[in-house]
Design an enzyme around this catalytic site. Sequence first.
Site, mmCIF file in Angstrom:
data_model
loop_
_atom_site.group_PDB
_atom_site.id
_atom_site.type_symbol
_atom_site.label_atom_id
_atom_site.label_comp_id
_atom_site.label_asym_id
_atom_site.label_seq_id
_atom_site.Cartn_x
_atom_site.Cartn_y
_atom_site.Cartn_z
ATOM 1 N N LYS A 527 0.868 -1.193 0.000
ATOM 2 C CA LYS A 527 0.000 0.000 0.000
ATOM 3 C C LYS A 527 0.898 1.234 0.000
ATOM 4 C CE LYS A 527 -1.794 -1.710 3.722
ATOM 5 N NZ LYS A 527 -3.180 -1.625 4.264
ATOM 6 N N ARG A 528 0.319 2.413 -0.130
ATOM 7 C CA ARG A 528 1.119 3.637 -0.082
ATOM 8 C C ARG A 528 1.828 3.704 1.262
ATOM 9 N NH1 ARG A 528 0.668 7.738 -4.214
ATOM 10 N NH2 ARG A 528 1.948 8.955 -2.779
#
Length: 793
Positions: A527-528
Amino acid sequence: MFYSKEEFKENFVKLLEQQEQPASPKTAYSILAGMVREFVQRDWDETTYLYQEEQRKQLYYFSIEFLIGRMLGQNLVNLSLYEMVSEGLDELGYSLAELEEQEPEPGLGNGGLGRLAACFMDSIASLQMPGHGCGIRYKGGLFSQGLSDGFQTEQPTDWINDSVGWDTRREDLALYIPFFGKLQVSEEGPFKPEHKDAKWVKAVPYDMPIVGAYGNTVNTLRLWQAELPEQQLLPDGDIDAYQQQVETISDRLYPDDSTDEGKLLRLKQQYFLCSASLQTIVKNRDFPITVLAKHVAIQINDTHPALAIPELMRILLDEEGMPWEEAWGITTHTISYTNHTILEEAMEKWSSRMLEQLLPRVYMIIQEIDRRFKEKCHQENLEPEALKKLAIIDDGMVKMATLAVVGSYKVNGVAKLHTDILKMREMKELNEHFPHKFHNKTNGITHRRWLMKANPELSDLISSAIGDEWKQDTMKLHKLNEFTQDSVFLGDFKAVKQQKKNQLADYLLDQQTVTIDPESIYDMHIKRFHGYKRQLMNILHIQMLYNRIKEDASYRPHPRTFFFAGKAAKSYQFAKQVIKLINTIAEQINTDPVARHHLHVVFVEDYSVSRAEKMFPAADISEQISTASKEASGTGNMKFMMNGAITLGTFDGATVEIIEQTGEDNAFIFGLSAQQVMQFEKEKTYHAREFIEKDHEISRMVSELLSGSLSKGPENIDFIRRQLIDENDPFFVLKDIQHYARTHNRALAEYEDNLAWQEMSVVNIAQSGIFSSDRTIRQYSDEVWGLEKVHSK
Ligand code: 26W
């Protein structure tokens, strides 16, 4: 051209022969994409015609990001042509999978918000609903990520120039957007300000087909490009400078996904998107403007398109000559707003000065909306701080979330916990003022991309057990619960998972020359990068495991591969230092003669939709370890669940609802609850330093960290030290890390019991049906938009 495999092969070969030989995979890809593009044209025209013909209410989904990924494979899956084309190409000596890799990925989004918009487009079309996307055709999508000496590097991408596009330029629908300039109000006659000396920008739409599954519905994703207007609209002065200025509007996607930079160009992008989309909707309507809300629903994806509210008012007031009340009535019955984050730094605020300078008329309308709303609030004898929270304009700043709530008929969060926090804390006063506006719509993902396309092996296994109906109605996946005690099925499932793990290992060896042990447990944190997503806690826990292996010869755990993937916003130094720390600790562990047999840390570069499609199906453990209350929903958690990975995480966002579905004994939960976190924040009673003093393992690990020995120098962790120590660990990493470690031990022990693990995996898949974005879209349509299916002939 696709009616039979033979016919397809014939057409494909005919087109191929027209190219210079031997045709490269890129050429072969363009030919195939061109054939599919042509094949959907008729359904596309017919769908568009039907919507007009039948005067159906239509949805316009305004989003500054659409993270659509590659389209060829998805379109073939949705047309139920994937197998046939794949076989046909095989027989011609081509691999469809290889051709798919030729398609440049338009990174027109940062992460969750952008990908959700893309999943929604797929579901709306597959549910045969009249809904379209409105966005920006960025030349340069999100940067591509490299690693140099463990540090993130960013290279600009240009997806447009090297691809046969799926989109079509619609010069016929081009229109013009005014920026800057000043207002001239004539004394006599109705109040109708003239916009003088504006700087005009030409907006040209490019339409992309959104091919629905199980029907012939093809909706439109309209992406706007900024261009120099024709001669007569050009300001005098240096045209080249002006051209440069104009075209930058749709040049680059802003790479931030959590911090409002407040840049003028970003504001231009937001107005450009809203004005172009609204002008087209109003101009091309075939119904009286007074019934707009009956024919059009507009959903704004977070506050980035919130200027749609004052812009629609401008069009109704100034171009349709409507009185304020009537215009406001229509606007507040047409627009609805989705909030995707509670992070203070992500809440957009634009300075009145900048808005007035760039958009004088729109700012004037915002002032009037604010004045009238303040007037209303003052009648409710509220406390001054409540009035301040309800103010749209406050201290010379326009709070876009407040404007969005006041100007919308419905406001929703993206998971139950998130919506509750919005109503009880972040937007408490607004919720009390508008008691019927707030509702929840828990996110979803399109199972057609994240299961059927990304994991056809598992799809076939599921269909072999419960038939194909689940593809149209994912709630049918529940039937898999009957197979959780079926050792043959569990064995088949294990074989499929192993196949996907082998495929990922081969892919990463080829792409990144890293050797992965396919027998190891695949633990993924993808994920970011952001402080609240706690990639730092994950890598510090891995360091603790390493220390234990070094000190305790009896501790020789089942091999685990820890995967990290994700980008950090360019200006987010803390996140970039966590990436560096992961890569330096990885190097230490992966080269350690003892530890490397038990721990392996891999940072998969340049995370994207295509890479995600290869990683989710191969995972055993899904890391969802955000500080409770901070992750609005998460959607990766759903992609892991649908592919049989077990969630190891906190009670946060949609993970709460995932565990509601699976039961706590089919997941590994740890950590503070959202209530506890919010209490600590309110009472300021958490002191990270205590954990460093009283817990030996933590203090050892923290002093190692602060010494710089884990990061090739303390200069590489100063942002991390500042957050953990100076800022008192705002994401409770040191508070949750020991419970996190114990939970990992539980998971490891559980993994040893192979059959039990497979059973847990199958329960997760069986219970994942509710997280299809088809369920989410049905709820939005039933409770917000009021769309009706349009059955194409
Ligand atoms: C102004 C800069 C900026 C840019 C993007 C601020 C905030 C954003 C997005 C709202 C951030 C985002 O992508 N939020 C994520 O949205 C997903 C879809 O609803 C959720 O699943 C994630 O929990 C949420 O972090």
